[in-house]
Design a protein around this motif. Structure first.
Motif, PDB file in Angstrom:
ATOM      1  N   PRO A   6       0.803  -1.297  -0.120  1.00 53.12           N
ATOM      2  CA  PRO A   6       0.013  -0.024  -0.082  1.00 53.12           C
ATOM      3  C   PRO A   6       0.857   1.384  -0.072  1.00 53.12           C
ATOM      4  O   PRO A   6       0.486   2.193  -0.528  1.00 53.12           O
ATOM      5  CB  PRO A   6      -0.823   0.243   1.194  1.00 53.12           C
ATOM      6  N   LEU A   7       2.055   1.286   0.405  1.00 56.05           N
ATOM      7  CA  LEU A   7       2.893   2.424   0.407  1.00 56.05           C
ATOM      8  C   LEU A   7       3.863   2.379  -0.590  1.00 56.05           C
ATOM      9  O   LEU A   7       5.042   3.170  -0.780  1.00 56.05           O
ATOM     10  CB  LEU A   7       3.801   2.529   1.823  1.00 56.05           C
ATOM     11  N   GLN A   8       3.592   1.809  -1.757  1.00 53.95           N
ATOM     12  CA  GLN A   8       4.421   1.810  -2.767  1.00 53.95           C
ATOM     13  C   GLN A   8       4.587   3.117  -3.511  1.00 53.95           C
ATOM     14  O   GLN A   8       5.471   3.619  -4.100  1.00 53.95           O
ATOM     15  CB  GLN A   8       3.987   0.776  -3.875  1.00 53.95           C
ATOM     16  N   PRO A   9       3.531   3.741  -3.507  1.00 48.78           N
ATOM     17  CA  PRO A   9       3.806   5.313  -4.158  1.00 48.78           C
ATOM     18  C   PRO A   9       4.652   6.206  -3.440  1.00 48.78           C
ATOM     19  O   PRO A   9       5.464   7.002  -3.932  1.00 48.78           O
ATOM     20  CB  PRO A   9       2.459   5.731  -4.411  1.00 48.78           C
ATOM     21  N   LEU A  10       4.806   5.970  -2.177  1.00 51.95           N
ATOM     22  CA  LEU A  10       5.521   6.673  -1.055  1.00 51.95           C
ATOM     23  C   LEU A  10       7.106   6.181  -1.351  1.00 51.95           C
ATOM     24  O   LEU A  10       7.916   6.881  -1.327  1.00 51.95           O
ATOM     25  CB  LEU A  10       5.189   6.656   0.382  1.00 51.95           C
ATOM     26  N   LEU A  11       7.229   4.875  -1.504  1.00 51.82           N
ATOM     27  CA  LEU A  11       8.398   4.207  -1.654  1.00 51.82           C
ATOM     28  C   LEU A  11       9.107   4.685  -3.055  1.00 51.82           C
ATOM     29  O   LEU A  11      10.335   5.147  -3.170  1.00 51.82           O
ATOM     30  CB  LEU A  11       8.394   2.693  -1.607  1.00 51.82           C
ATOM     31  N   ASP A  12       8.285   4.622  -4.145  1.00 48.72           N
ATOM     32  CA  ASP A  12       8.636   5.205  -5.360  1.00 48.72           C
ATOM     33  C   ASP A  12       9.203   6.812  -5.430  1.00 48.72           C
ATOM     34  O   ASP A  12      10.005   7.216  -5.849  1.00 48.72           O
ATOM     35  CB  ASP A  12       7.535   5.082  -6.458  1.00 48.72           C
ATOM     36  N   LEU A  13       8.354   7.815  -4.682  1.00 53.72           N
ATOM     37  CA  LEU A  13       8.619   8.937  -4.520  1.00 53.72           C
ATOM     38  C   LEU A  13      10.126   9.056  -3.565  1.00 53.72           C
ATOM     39  O   LEU A  13      10.644   9.997  -3.992  1.00 53.72           O
ATOM     40  CB  LEU A  13       7.482   9.731  -3.603  1.00 53.72           C
ATOM     41  N   ALA A  14      10.302   8.466  -2.621  1.00 51.34           N
ATOM     42  CA  ALA A  14      11.266   8.405  -1.971  1.00 51.34           C
ATOM     43  C   ALA A  14      12.644   8.005  -2.770  1.00 51.34           C
ATOM     44  O   ALA A  14      13.727   8.630  -2.549  1.00 51.34           O
ATOM     45  CB  ALA A  14      11.347   7.539  -0.686  1.00 51.34           C
ATOM     46  N   LYS A 107      15.038   7.361   4.587  1.00 51.79           N
ATOM     47  CA  LYS A 107      13.656   7.094   4.275  1.00 51.79           C
ATOM     48  C   LYS A 107      13.691   5.734   3.338  1.00 51.79           C
ATOM     49  O   LYS A 107      12.609   4.835   3.469  1.00 51.79           O
ATOM     50  CB  LYS A 107      12.999   8.367   3.749  1.00 51.79           C
ATOM     51  N   VAL A 108      14.140   5.846   2.196  1.00 51.64           N
ATOM     52  CA  VAL A 108      14.112   4.492   1.427  1.00 51.64           C
ATOM     53  C   VAL A 108      14.288   3.496   1.922  1.00 51.64           C
ATOM     54  O   VAL A 108      13.315   2.302   1.765  1.00 51.64           O
ATOM     55  CB  VAL A 108      14.971   4.666   0.033  1.00 51.64           C
ATOM     56  N   ARG A 109      15.264   3.185   3.029  1.00 51.04           N
ATOM     57  CA  ARG A 109      15.669   1.987   3.794  1.00 51.04           C
ATOM     58  C   ARG A 109      14.436   1.728   4.511  1.00 51.04           C
ATOM     59  O   ARG A 109      13.880   0.499   4.549  1.00 51.04           O
ATOM     60  CB  ARG A 109      16.734   2.098   4.649  1.00 51.04           C
ATOM     61  N   ALA A 110      13.686   2.589   5.250  1.00 55.74           N
ATOM     62  CA  ALA A 110      12.562   2.540   6.114  1.00 55.74           C
ATOM     63  C   ALA A 110      11.319   1.848   5.134  1.00 55.74           C
ATOM     64  O   ALA A 110      10.925   0.827   5.636  1.00 55.74           O
ATOM     65  CB  ALA A 110      12.165   3.678   6.688  1.00 55.74           C
ATOM     66  N   PHE A 111      11.130   2.650   4.012  1.00 61.44           N
ATOM     67  CA  PHE A 111       9.981   2.071   3.146  1.00 61.44           C
ATOM     68  C   PHE A 111      10.493   0.583   2.637  1.00 61.44           C
ATOM     69  O   PHE A 111       9.510  -0.214   2.513  1.00 61.44           O
ATOM     70  CB  PHE A 111       9.837   3.029   2.061  1.00 61.44           C
ATOM     71  N   ASP A 112      11.637   0.515   2.411  1.00 61.61           N
ATOM     72  CA  ASP A 112      11.988  -1.142   1.872  1.00 61.61           C
ATOM     73  C   ASP A 112      11.684  -1.992   2.972  1.00 61.61           C
ATOM     74  O   ASP A 112      11.318  -3.231   2.611  1.00 61.61           O
ATOM     75  CB  ASP A 112      13.477  -1.046   1.411  1.00 61.61           C
ATOM     76  N   THR A 113      12.159  -1.580   4.311  1.00 61.32           N
ATOM     77  CA  THR A 113      11.893  -2.688   5.365  1.00 61.32           C
ATOM     78  C   THR A 113      10.537  -2.860   5.233  1.00 61.32           C
ATOM     79  O   THR A 113       9.928  -4.123   5.700  1.00 61.32           O
ATOM     80  CB  THR A 113      12.351  -1.789   6.666  1.00 61.32           C
ATOM     81  N   SER A 115       8.147  -2.700   2.913  1.00 63.50           N
ATOM     82  CA  SER A 115       7.731  -3.296   1.812  1.00 63.50           C
ATOM     83  C   SER A 115       8.113  -4.896   1.969  1.00 63.50           C
ATOM     84  O   SER A 115       7.507  -5.727   1.697  1.00 63.50           O
ATOM     85  CB  SER A 115       8.483  -2.745   0.560  1.00 63.50           C
ATOM     86  N   GLN A 116       9.505  -4.941   2.557  1.00 64.18           N
ATOM     87  CA  GLN A 116      10.004  -6.413   2.840  1.00 64.18           C
ATOM     88  C   GLN A 116       9.064  -7.247   3.926  1.00 64.18           C
ATOM     89  O   GLN A 116       8.777  -8.271   3.562  1.00 64.18           O
ATOM     90  CB  GLN A 116      11.281  -6.446   3.147  1.00 64.18           C
ATOM     91  N   ARG A 117       8.674  -6.471   4.876  1.00 71.44           N
ATOM     92  CA  ARG A 117       7.578  -7.080   5.835  1.00 71.44           C
ATOM     93  C   ARG A 117       6.406  -7.489   5.106  1.00 71.44           C
ATOM     94  O   ARG A 117       5.678  -8.428   5.382  1.00 71.44           O
ATOM     95  CB  ARG A 117       7.512  -6.151   6.837  1.00 71.44           C
ATOM     96  N   HIS A 118       5.900  -6.622   4.192  1.00 77.61           N
ATOM     97  CA  HIS A 118       4.568  -6.953   3.738  1.00 77.61           C
ATOM     98  C   HIS A 118       4.843  -7.979   2.915  1.00 77.61           C
ATOM     99  O   HIS A 118       3.570  -8.874   2.641  1.00 77.61           O
ATOM    100  CB  HIS A 118       4.141  -5.591   2.541  1.00 77.61           C
ATOM    101  N   LEU A 119       5.854  -8.159   1.996  1.00 78.07           N
ATOM    102  CA  LEU A 119       5.898  -9.245   1.179  1.00 78.07           C
ATOM    103  C   LEU A 119       5.978 -10.513   2.026  1.00 78.07           C
ATOM    104  O   LEU A 119       5.661 -11.708   1.559  1.00 78.07           O
ATOM    105  CB  LEU A 119       7.172  -9.127   0.227  1.00 78.07           C
ATOM    106  N   ASP A 120       6.982 -10.595   2.917  1.00 76.03           N
ATOM    107  CA  ASP A 120       6.940 -11.696   3.901  1.00 76.03           C
ATOM    108  C   ASP A 120       5.402 -12.039   4.602  1.00 76.03           C
ATOM    109  O   ASP A 120       5.194 -13.155   4.402  1.00 76.03           O
ATOM    110  CB  ASP A 120       7.912 -11.345   5.026  1.00 76.03           C
ATOM    111  N   GLN A 121       4.675 -11.151   4.967  1.00 78.73           N
ATOM    112  CA  GLN A 121       3.471 -11.345   5.576  1.00 78.73           C
ATOM    113  C   GLN A 121       2.306 -12.057   4.311  1.00 78.73           C
ATOM    114  O   GLN A 121       1.912 -13.011   4.647  1.00 78.73           O
ATOM    115  CB  GLN A 121       2.794  -9.990   6.090  1.00 78.73           C
ATOM    116  N   GLN A 122       2.660 -11.426   3.048  1.00 76.73           N
ATOM    117  CA  GLN A 122       1.843 -12.118   2.084  1.00 76.73           C
ATOM    118  C   GLN A 122       2.437 -13.476   1.738  1.00 76.73           C
ATOM    119  O   GLN A 122       1.432 -14.337   1.607  1.00 76.73           O
ATOM    120  CB  GLN A 122       2.220 -11.284   0.797  1.00 76.73           C
ATOM    121  N   SER A 123       3.496 -13.695   1.910  1.00 78.89           N
ATOM    122  CA  SER A 123       4.116 -15.095   1.556  1.00 78.89           C
ATOM    123  C   SER A 123       3.838 -16.158   2.534  1.00 78.89           C
ATOM    124  O   SER A 123       3.363 -17.090   2.390  1.00 78.89           O
ATOM    125  CB  SER A 123       5.740 -15.020   1.636  1.00 78.89           C
TER     126      SER A 123
END
Length: 148
Positions: A6-14, A107-113, A115-123
């Motif tokens: 859900p925060l992909q737009p913010l990650l892209d912006l960062a 900021k990018v690292r925080a969003f990456d973290t 994002s990775q948690r989101h992927l792990d949760q989905q997995s």
């Protein structure tokens, strides 16, 4: 299928801002180097001109030539002093640019973290669903065999 982060737009912006900050930092570093090279050039030119002055003074020069040499050396000294200010300002700008870049990188690292948690949760969710389906299939097969 995994849900979109859900925060992909913010990650892209960062990421875009971090790239811009990195580009700007590169420009600041290049400007600082250029200013430092100009300062070194002026200092070298002053040393050479002073050497010529000393040689001319040993050979004997008139008061007009002495005045001209002195005035020119003073102008070079003024240029060197002004260039020192430019170099110091450039160093400060580079330092600020580095801080901006590091903040954007964090900021990018925080969003990456996240994002990775989101992927792990989905997995994990998909794995649980697959396990449930597999368990249900095995239970049905077991019931079908026991029913025969």
């Amino acid at each position: 299928m995994t849900g979109k982060f859900p925060l992909q737009p913010l990650l892209d912006l960062a990421n875009t801002r971090m790239d811009d900050a990195a580009r700007r930092l590169g420009e600041l570093i290049a400007s600082e180097r250029s200013g430092q090279q100009k300062l070194e050039m002026l200092e070298n030119y002053r040393a050479e001109y002073r050497e010529r002055f000393v040689d001319a003074a040993r050979a004997g020069i008139g008061p007009d030539e002495l005045r001209n040499f002195t005035a020119f050396i003073n102008r070079i000294d003024d240029a060197i002093a002004a260039q020192h200010v430019v170099v110091e300002q450039s160093r400060n700008h580079t330092s600020q640019g580095q801080k901006v870049w590091m903040a954007q990188r964090n900021k990018v690292r925080a969003f990456d973290t996240l994002s990775q948690r989101h992927l792990d949760q989905q997995s994990r969710h998909e794995s649980r669903q697959e396990q449930r389906a597999s368990d249900e299939h095995a239970a049905r097969q077991h019931l079908e065999r026991d029913g025969d």
